[in-house]
Structure formats: C-alpha cells, structure tokens
Scaffold this active site. Structure first.
Site, PDB file in Angstrom:
ATOM      1  N   GLU A  87       1.410 -20.431  -2.106  1.00  0.00           N
ATOM      2  CA  GLU A  87       0.184 -20.508  -1.770  1.00  0.00           C
ATOM      3  C   GLU A  87       0.293 -21.385  -0.208  1.00  0.00           C
ATOM      4  O   GLU A  87      -0.634 -21.113   0.469  1.00  0.00           O
ATOM      5  CB  GLU A  87      -1.062 -21.177  -2.550  1.00  0.00           C
ATOM      6  CG  GLU A  87      -2.324 -21.154  -1.936  1.00  0.00           C
ATOM      7  CD  GLU A  87      -3.557 -22.090  -2.827  1.00  0.00           C
ATOM      8  OE1 GLU A  87      -3.064 -22.541  -3.876  1.00  0.00           O
ATOM      9  OE2 GLU A  87      -4.612 -22.072  -2.814  1.00  0.00           O
ATOM     10  N   HIS A 123      -6.670 -27.686 -14.549  1.00  0.00           N
ATOM     11  CA  HIS A 123      -7.054 -26.258 -14.410  1.00  0.00           C
ATOM     12  C   HIS A 123      -8.092 -25.616 -15.544  1.00  0.00           C
ATOM     13  O   HIS A 123      -7.487 -25.780 -16.489  1.00  0.00           O
ATOM     14  CB  HIS A 123      -5.582 -25.594 -14.315  1.00  0.00           C
ATOM     15  CG  HIS A 123      -5.686 -24.105 -13.885  1.00  0.00           C
ATOM     16  ND1 HIS A 123      -6.826 -23.361 -13.622  1.00  0.00           N
ATOM     17  CD2 HIS A 123      -4.721 -23.082 -13.734  1.00  0.00           C
ATOM     18  CE1 HIS A 123      -6.479 -22.014 -13.395  1.00  0.00           C
ATOM     19  NE2 HIS A 123      -5.247 -21.862 -13.278  1.00  0.00           N
ATOM     20  N   CYS A 176      -7.478 -16.631 -14.065  1.00  0.00           N
ATOM     21  CA  CYS A 176      -7.730 -17.836 -13.168  1.00  0.00           C
ATOM     22  C   CYS A 176      -8.465 -17.807 -12.078  1.00  0.00           C
ATOM     23  O   CYS A 176      -8.668 -18.593 -11.264  1.00  0.00           O
ATOM     24  CB  CYS A 176      -6.402 -18.623 -13.011  1.00  0.00           C
ATOM     25  SG  CYS A 176      -5.599 -19.121 -14.610  1.00  0.00           S
ATOM     26  N   HIS A 231      -6.275 -23.032  -4.447  1.00  0.00           N
ATOM     27  CA  HIS A 231      -5.875 -22.738  -5.717  1.00  0.00           C
ATOM     28  C   HIS A 231      -5.101 -24.092  -6.401  1.00  0.00           C
ATOM     29  O   HIS A 231      -5.356 -24.508  -7.359  1.00  0.00           O
ATOM     30  CB  HIS A 231      -5.143 -21.453  -5.980  1.00  0.00           C
ATOM     31  CG  HIS A 231      -5.211 -21.003  -7.506  1.00  0.00           C
ATOM     32  ND1 HIS A 231      -6.340 -20.950  -8.238  1.00  0.00           N
ATOM     33  CD2 HIS A 231      -4.441 -20.631  -8.319  1.00  0.00           C
ATOM     34  CE1 HIS A 231      -5.913 -20.347  -9.548  1.00  0.00           C
ATOM     35  NE2 HIS A 231      -4.593 -20.211  -9.286  1.00  0.00           N
ATOM     36  N   PHE A 252      -3.055 -15.172 -13.308  1.00  0.00           N
ATOM     37  CA  PHE A 252      -2.134 -14.319 -13.922  1.00  0.00           C
ATOM     38  C   PHE A 252      -2.614 -12.838 -14.053  1.00  0.00           C
ATOM     39  O   PHE A 252      -3.684 -12.183 -14.061  1.00  0.00           O
ATOM     40  CB  PHE A 252      -1.809 -14.714 -15.472  1.00  0.00           C
ATOM     41  CG  PHE A 252      -1.007 -16.009 -15.530  1.00  0.00           C
ATOM     42  CD1 PHE A 252      -0.292 -16.572 -14.497  1.00  0.00           C
ATOM     43  CD2 PHE A 252      -1.228 -16.808 -16.826  1.00  0.00           C
ATOM     44  CE1 PHE A 252       0.317 -17.806 -14.635  1.00  0.00           C
ATOM     45  CE2 PHE A 252      -0.390 -18.010 -16.977  1.00  0.00           C
ATOM     46  CZ  PHE A 252       0.266 -18.529 -15.735  1.00  0.00           C
ATOM     47  N   LYS A 300      -7.971 -29.424  -8.418  1.00  0.00           N
ATOM     48  CA  LYS A 300      -7.329 -29.457  -9.949  1.00  0.00           C
ATOM     49  C   LYS A 300      -6.571 -30.801 -10.103  1.00  0.00           C
ATOM     50  O   LYS A 300      -6.206 -31.197 -11.504  1.00  0.00           O
ATOM     51  CB  LYS A 300      -6.334 -28.307  -9.966  1.00  0.00           C
ATOM     52  CG  LYS A 300      -6.966 -26.928 -10.132  1.00  0.00           C
ATOM     53  CD  LYS A 300      -6.248 -25.873 -10.429  1.00  0.00           C
ATOM     54  CE  LYS A 300      -6.806 -24.525 -10.709  1.00  0.00           C
ATOM     55  NZ  LYS A 300      -7.109 -23.808  -9.140  1.00  0.00           N
TER      56      LYS A 300
END
Lengths: 405, 83
Positions: free
Chosen positions: A311, A334, A160, A300, A393, A329
């Site tokens: 985050e 996403h 991502c 993010h 990830f 998002k």
C-alpha cells in the site's frame, strides 16, 4: 457529477461507543487491543472488542434473542448516524431510504454456538432462530425494520473492503436516483474462537501476545500482523442539494469511489499494487482532483508486513510524500468487513475537524516506507481532500474520496 | 397456576427476555410480540431444557400462556401413557 453529502455519522468501536468516544480514542493514539479471555488457550488471544457494549441497554431488551452481535453493533451505530443527520423515520418517505451495509462474515458466533449444540445435543436442540441470526444480509434487513427504510436494501461482501464497497455502492444509488437517503456502512463481530484461529493459522495475526497494546503497529518496522477487532461504522448520505434544501449540516462530501480487483492471489496483495492504484486514481478522477492535491490518507494499513509495504508503494507513487497518512487500525484493530466504513467515518471526522489522528505504536517507521505517516500526536491541519483506502482478501479494492463541503 | 405454567413463565423471562410484569395466564403470545417463529423456538427450548416434545402445530400465537401450559402437560401425559 451529482454531489453527495455526508450528513450523519455513527460509530461503535473498541475505542468507544459513539462518534465522540471513538474519535477521541483514535486521536489519542492509544491502542485498544487487550488480552481476550474469550480467546484463552488459542494461538492468538488478543483482540479489539467494544468495551461495555450491553445489547439490552444499547439496542433493546429482546436484542439478545433476535440479533447476532454484528447486527447489534450496526443498530447502535445506525441510530447514532440517523440522529446525527437530524433525520427521523417518522418524517421521511421510507420508500426512498436505502440501506447498504458491508459485512465480511455474518453471524459467526451464532454459527459456532449452534454447531456445538448440534454436535453435543443433537438436531432437535438447534435454535429455530439460527438462520435469521447468522445470514449476513439480515443486518440490512434489521435496519430496514428499525428505521422503516424500504428502498434498496443490501449487504456487500468484499472481505476487508466491504464497508467501503457499501459506501461506494450507496454513492451510485444516490447518483442513479434510486433513492434519496442511504444509510451506508459496515458491521462485523468476528472475534470468535474459530475465526480468530483461522486468521492465526494463516499467519495474518500479530503474535505480540505479551504486549497487546503494542501489537497493532501499521507502517512500523517491527509490525508482524493485525489485531482482530469488531465494530460498526454508519454514514447517512444524501444528494447535497437535498441536504442543503433541508438545512442539514454537511460534515463532508463523498466525492469519488474507485472499485477494482487485483486478479492476482487469494490473500496476498498484488506486489505492484496495480489494483489498488487503479482504484485510487479512479476515485480521485471521479472527485475531479489530482493525486498531488490529496491532503490526508486514511490507509488500509493493517499492520501486516505485506499489506503495508504494497500500500505504501501505491501511495508514494500516486499521492507522493505530501499527504499525511494514518492508519486508525493501530487503535481500533482490524474490524474486517466494518473497517472500510469505520475508517470512512474517521476520514470524514478528519475533514470536519481538520485533524489527522496519529498511527498508534509507530515508533520506528519501516525505512522502505517513504511516506509522511503521522506518529505520536494528532496533527491539526486543513483538509480539503481526503482518501480512505480499503483492500480485501480476494483482491478486492475500494477507495473513497471525501472533500470539505 | 400449575407448576408447568410457572416453568413456562420462567422460560419466557430468562430465555425470551419477556418482562415479568407482562406475564399473566390470560396473555397470548401475540400480546408478547411472539410470532410463530418465536413459538417454534420456545418449543425447541422446552424440548432441550425440559425434555418434553411438543408438536409444532399444538400451540398457536393466539393461545394464552395458561392454554400453552395445559398443552405441554397434555403432551407429557400422552407420552407417559404411550410408554
């Protein structure tokens, strides 16, 4: 450090086709998530797909034959970005034009369709175009063909964070003098039954199936996972001196890039956020600005409980409470390997238009998140320094810093 | 033209996005921007849709559509004789 200019933008997102439609959708703060008939019967059947995207119309008649969707979305976004930069492949030295595209998955729809053909009809019925349709690097290859871009050409895969990694890599290529123009971005079309089921089985997706428009809610106390999306974001990057010399409009400067790994867990972020924090501090140091000078953060912000908490801690500790934070998002979902590039484009638009878009569905901010997350309406304010965070990830982090030109 | 020519023309239009206006007996695959990779794909489609196996080297991008239709018909005839 050599200054790098963003001179062109292209976007194809669930909020619309084109920068104008996508930016308007994000600033309106209305989530694009919907029930998805293609996912009917699966554990999660909501997604943020691009509405009204017709490959024959937006790319070309034969596109349906030779491009997987992740390539189609990229070509459409790249054409807009190149035109926005006022560049034309007829007038540039193609050998000095690079392409770097982030992609997490590749042609997964092709993969799934052809695997079904193999099982149901046997090997002789499998498409001879299977491999060129599905390999992830083909997106950069097709952009080279489309634009005669014959310089460095590659695809980055950091899950991502892929799109942000691509833009950071483009920054390095330009500073190293390996080329003069880079088409950098990300593209992903991962809304396929197998991929969505895989994310659902991990528990990563929101289960707010009866209220899809409220499902993606970054930093909200009631967030329960992300909504998968698709799309592409493309930037045209040049050394600022070159952009000025040709009289180009500079939307923003790409001033810093930080890239780190957590080295912690396959999928969970480091709870201390040490990796992301190092990437953020590194990017700011490269940009020559202090953490207290950040005017806006495009987080993010996936809307998963773990990501947003980790985050937020990193942001609180490094940039403090001053910088208005948003996660786009909430609107476009996403988009995995495209997310870092789509969000970079939104961050550039924030700098260029002096606007911080709101985070969709932020009704009750998580009380443990002590940040100025923008909710409800877009906020007009001058932005000199903006940050776009990405994490993938695998523990890969990529942070971009954009500054007003 | 033969029924096989019409079948081939139909496949090119529906499966290969070839403009109907470009299809003529004397047009070659090269003229239609179909290189050897596309030709292999066409043979895959002919096999799976029509059940006719045509060997990879039987048709080249420089062949006309008329010639390709003849080749497919020849393969049908050859396989009928064998069986």
């Amino acid at each position: 450090m050599t200054a790098i200019a963003v001179t062109g933008l292209g976007l194809v997102t669930a909020a619309g086709i084109g920068v104008e439609a996508s930016w308007a959708g994000v600033c309106a703060g209305q989530s694009a998530a919907r029930r998805d008939p293609a996912l009917a019967g699966l554990p999660v059947d909501i997604s943020c797909t691009v509405p009204g995207f017709n490959p024959a119309e937006h790319v070309g008649r034969r596109s349906v034959l030779v491009h997987d969707r992740f390539v189609q979305l990229a070509i459409a976004a790249a054409r807009e970005a190149v035109a926005d930069a006022g560049l034309h492949p007829r007038t540039w030295d193609g050998a000095r034009v690079g392409v770097v595209v982030g992609c997490g998955l590749g042609g997964v729809s092709t993969w799934e369709t052809q695997h079904r053909v193999l099982l149901n009809e046997g090997p002789r019925a499998v498409s001879a175009l299977l491999i060129p349709l599905l390999v992830p690097n083909m997106v950069a290859g097709h952009l080279a063909m489309e634009f005669g871009a014959r310089g460095p050409n590659l695809v980055t895969a950091t899950a991502c964070a892929s799109g942000a990694t691509a833009i950071g890599t483009a920054l390095d290529l330009l500073r190293a003098g390996r080329c003069d123009v880079v088409l950098a971005g990300g593209s992903e079309a991962g809304v396929s039954p197998l991929i969505v089921t895989g994310f659902a089985q991990m528990g990563a997706l929101s289960r707010r199936l009866n209220d899809p428009a409220a499902a993606s809610r970054p930093f909200d106390a009631d967030r329960d996972g992300f909504v998968i999306g698709e799309g592409s974001g493309m930037l045209v990057l040049e050394r600022a001196a070159d952009a000025v010399a040709r009289g180009a409009r500079i939307r923003a400067s790409l001033a810093g890039y930080g890239a780190t790994a957590d080295g912690h867990h396959m999928t969970a972020p480091d709870p201390d956020g040490a990796g992301l924090s190092r990437a953020l501090r590194g990017a700011l140091a490269e940009a020559g600005v202090g953490p207290g000078e950040v005017d806006h953060v495009n987080a993010h912000g996936t809307s998963t409980p773990l990501n947003d908490a980790a985050e937020a801690r990193v942001l609180r500790e490094s940039t403090g409470r001053r910088a208005p934070v948003t996660s786009t998002k909430g609107v476009v979902g996403h988009t995995l390997g495209a997310a870092g590039a789509i969000e970079a484009a939104f961050t550039v638009m924030a700098v260029d238009t002096a606007t911080v878009p709101p985070t969709a569905n932020l009704e009750h901010q998580d009380p443990t998140i002590d940040l100025d997350v923008v909710a409800g309406q877009a906020r007009k304010q001058r932005i000199d320094v903006a940050v776009s965070n990405s994490a993938g990830f695998g523990g890969q982090n990529a942070v971009l810093v954009f500054t007003a030109p | 033209m033969t029924p096989m020519y019409d079948t081939l023309a139909d496949l090119l239009i529906t499966r290969f996005q070839v403009d109907a206006g470009e299809i003529r007996p004397d047009v070659t695959f090269e003229d239609l921007d179909m290189d050897s990779l596309f030709l292999v794909e066409l043979l895959v489609v002919i096999q799976s849709d029509l059940g006719i196996k045509v060997s990879e080297d039987a048709v080249s991008p420089r062949d006309t559509l008329e010639r390709a239709a003849e080749v497919v018909d020849e393969q049908v005839a050859a396989s009928t004789q064998r069986s």
